[in-house]
Design a protein around this motif. Structure first.
Motif, PDB file in Angstrom:
ATOM      1  N   VAL A  96       0.843  -1.198   0.000  1.00 36.57           N
ATOM      2  CA  VAL A  96       0.000   0.000   0.000  1.00 36.57           C
ATOM      3  C   VAL A  96       0.880   1.251   0.000  1.00 36.57           C
ATOM      4  O   VAL A  96       0.660   2.192  -0.784  1.00 36.57           O
ATOM      5  CB  VAL A  96      -0.942   0.020   1.224  1.00 36.57           C
ATOM      6  CG1 VAL A  96      -1.607   1.386   1.374  1.00 36.57           C
ATOM      7  CG2 VAL A  96      -2.010  -1.067   1.085  1.00 36.57           C
ATOM      8  N   LYS A  97       1.881   1.274   0.869  1.00 32.86           N
ATOM      9  CA  LYS A  97       2.795   2.425   0.928  1.00 32.86           C
ATOM     10  C   LYS A  97       3.582   2.560  -0.376  1.00 32.86           C
ATOM     11  O   LYS A  97       3.780   3.664  -0.881  1.00 32.86           O
ATOM     12  CB  LYS A  97       3.763   2.252   2.104  1.00 32.86           C
ATOM     13  CG  LYS A  97       3.086   2.298   3.464  1.00 32.86           C
ATOM     14  CD  LYS A  97       4.085   2.027   4.580  1.00 32.86           C
ATOM     15  CE  LYS A  97       3.387   2.012   5.945  1.00 32.86           C
ATOM     16  NZ  LYS A  97       4.338   1.694   7.041  1.00 32.86           N
ATOM     17  N   ASP A 125       2.669   1.540  -3.415  1.00 38.24           N
ATOM     18  CA  ASP A 125       1.784   1.983  -4.497  1.00 38.24           C
ATOM     19  C   ASP A 125       1.548   3.483  -4.441  1.00 38.24           C
ATOM     20  O   ASP A 125       1.541   4.169  -5.469  1.00 38.24           O
ATOM     21  CB  ASP A 125       0.439   1.249  -4.430  1.00 38.24           C
ATOM     22  CG  ASP A 125       0.580  -0.235  -4.756  1.00 38.24           C
ATOM     23  OD1 ASP A 125       1.601  -0.611  -5.358  1.00 38.24           O
ATOM     24  OD2 ASP A 125      -0.328  -1.009  -4.399  1.00 38.24           O
ATOM     25  N   PHE A 126       1.344   4.007  -3.235  1.00 33.79           N
ATOM     26  CA  PHE A 126       1.053   5.432  -3.100  1.00 33.79           C
ATOM     27  C   PHE A 126       2.287   6.279  -3.430  1.00 33.79           C
ATOM     28  O   PHE A 126       2.180   7.320  -4.079  1.00 33.79           O
ATOM     29  CB  PHE A 126       0.579   5.747  -1.685  1.00 33.79           C
ATOM     30  CG  PHE A 126       0.154   7.176  -1.505  1.00 33.79           C
ATOM     31  CD1 PHE A 126      -1.048   7.631  -2.013  1.00 33.79           C
ATOM     32  CD2 PHE A 126       0.965   8.075  -0.830  1.00 33.79           C
ATOM     33  CE1 PHE A 126      -1.443   8.953  -1.871  1.00 33.79           C
ATOM     34  CE2 PHE A 126       0.593   9.398  -0.669  1.00 33.79           C
ATOM     35  CZ  PHE A 126      -0.622   9.843  -1.189  1.00 33.79           C
ATOM     36  N   SER A 180      -3.964  -5.067  -1.800  1.00 36.31           N
ATOM     37  CA  SER A 180      -3.200  -3.854  -1.477  1.00 36.31           C
ATOM     38  C   SER A 180      -3.580  -2.701  -2.412  1.00 36.31           C
ATOM     39  O   SER A 180      -3.643  -1.545  -1.997  1.00 36.31           O
ATOM     40  CB  SER A 180      -1.699  -4.133  -1.564  1.00 36.31           C
ATOM     41  OG  SER A 180      -1.287  -4.378  -2.897  1.00 36.31           O
ATOM     42  N   SER A 206      -4.974   0.825  -1.085  1.00 35.36           N
ATOM     43  CA  SER A 206      -4.245   2.062  -1.394  1.00 35.36           C
ATOM     44  C   SER A 206      -5.139   3.069  -2.108  1.00 35.36           C
ATOM     45  O   SER A 206      -4.972   4.280  -1.953  1.00 35.36           O
ATOM     46  CB  SER A 206      -3.000   1.761  -2.238  1.00 35.36           C
ATOM     47  OG  SER A 206      -3.351   1.229  -3.504  1.00 35.36           O
TER      48      SER A 206
END
Length: 279
Positions: free
Chosen positions: A34-35, A37-38, A125, A129
């Motif tokens: 998630v982190k 991807d962002f 994820s 995200s």
């Protein structure tokens, strides 16, 4: 000497061998993705995360100008900005989940071929995200709702408490459709070209730029069978007091979403065993 293994990787021999419990054990990996991807989404861009705000605002203003001003399409009594912003906020999240999960196998083939982890971790994820962008865009929508509610143009009601359920369903629908497409694209690459076009067509049939009330009744009933439409209409009804609120069609939408999600997981897990040979 007997060895005690901490992890044993076995092939999935049964169609229903989903091993969903294993995904929970990899929750830290999900958050790491998630982190990632962002951070990578707006890397090397001039405006960076500001695009989260710019995209829905530009889209909404263009729709207000073209569909509301030039085409004079009805907004079911709602202020045009609120009407189009409501649809865009939901659709941008849904289409993002669908488009990105549709590229799961092809886009992550390099990682999947080297390291083992439950492959469903990746689409999950992506779905999580996407909630970051949704939260920012939703805050703009809420600000507009408060402004027009104070002026007396709209009348929010208790149905806005359905928001968590609507978002979960929208996430499941986007992910379910996406992982079905991702499984098929391992063999049929043409689908990657058709996905973007198909999603665009789907938007025009999802009451994003027009209300269901603007459609003849017989076509309106058919339109409500699109699982996205009852979600959009329930969302608008809760926050504005206007819209085609139908518990029956929302229940049908939830049922269709559950079926799509289940089929998607089954197909995804089946393709997972052999996709490296075809991707």
């Amino acid at each position: 000497m007997e060895q005690n293994w901490t992890t044993i990787i076995k092939p999935k021999n049964k169609l229903m061998d989903l091993k969903l419990k294993e995904i929970w054990q990899y929750r830290d990996l999900i958050m790491m993705f998630v982190k990632r991807d962002f951070k990578t989404l707006y890397k090397q861009t001039v405006l960076g995360p500001l695009w989260i705000l710019i995209t829905p605002l530009l889209t909404t203003f263009m729709q207000v100008l073209v569909f509301g001003g030039i085409a004079n399409i009805s907004t079911d009594g709602m202020p045009q900005f609120v009407f189009y912003m409501a649809g865009n906020t939901l659709w941008l999240y849904f289409s993002s989940c669908l488009n990105k999960t549709a590229n799961t196998f092809v886009g992550n083939a390099g990682v999947f071929g080297k390291v083992y982890f439950p492959r469903l971790v990746t689409p999950i994820s992506i779905t999580i995200s996407g909630l970051i962008s949704f939260a920012v865009q939703f805050s703009i929508f809420v600000a507009a709702v408060i402004y027009y509610a104070v002026k007396g143009n709209i009348h929010p009601n208790g149905y806005l408490l359905l928001l968590p359920i609507l978002i979960i369903e929208l996430a499941m629908l986007g992910m379910g459709c996406g992982i079905i497409i991702s499984a098929l694209t391992t063999k049929y690459r043409d689908l990657t070209v058709l996905v973007g076009f198909g999603v665009q067509l789907w938007m025009y049939g999802s009451a994003i730029i027009f209300p269901v009330s603007a459609v003849p009744e017989k076509w309106g009933k058919l339109l409500m069978l699109n699982p996205v439409v009852p979600i959009v209409e329930a969302f608008r009804y809760g926050f504005t007091g206007s819209g085609t609120w139908s518990p029956m069609y929302l229940a049908i939408s939830m049922g269709m979403t559950a079926v799509i999600m289940f089929i998607g997981i089954v197909i995804f897990n089946k393709v997972e065993k052999t996709f490296m040979d075809t991707v």
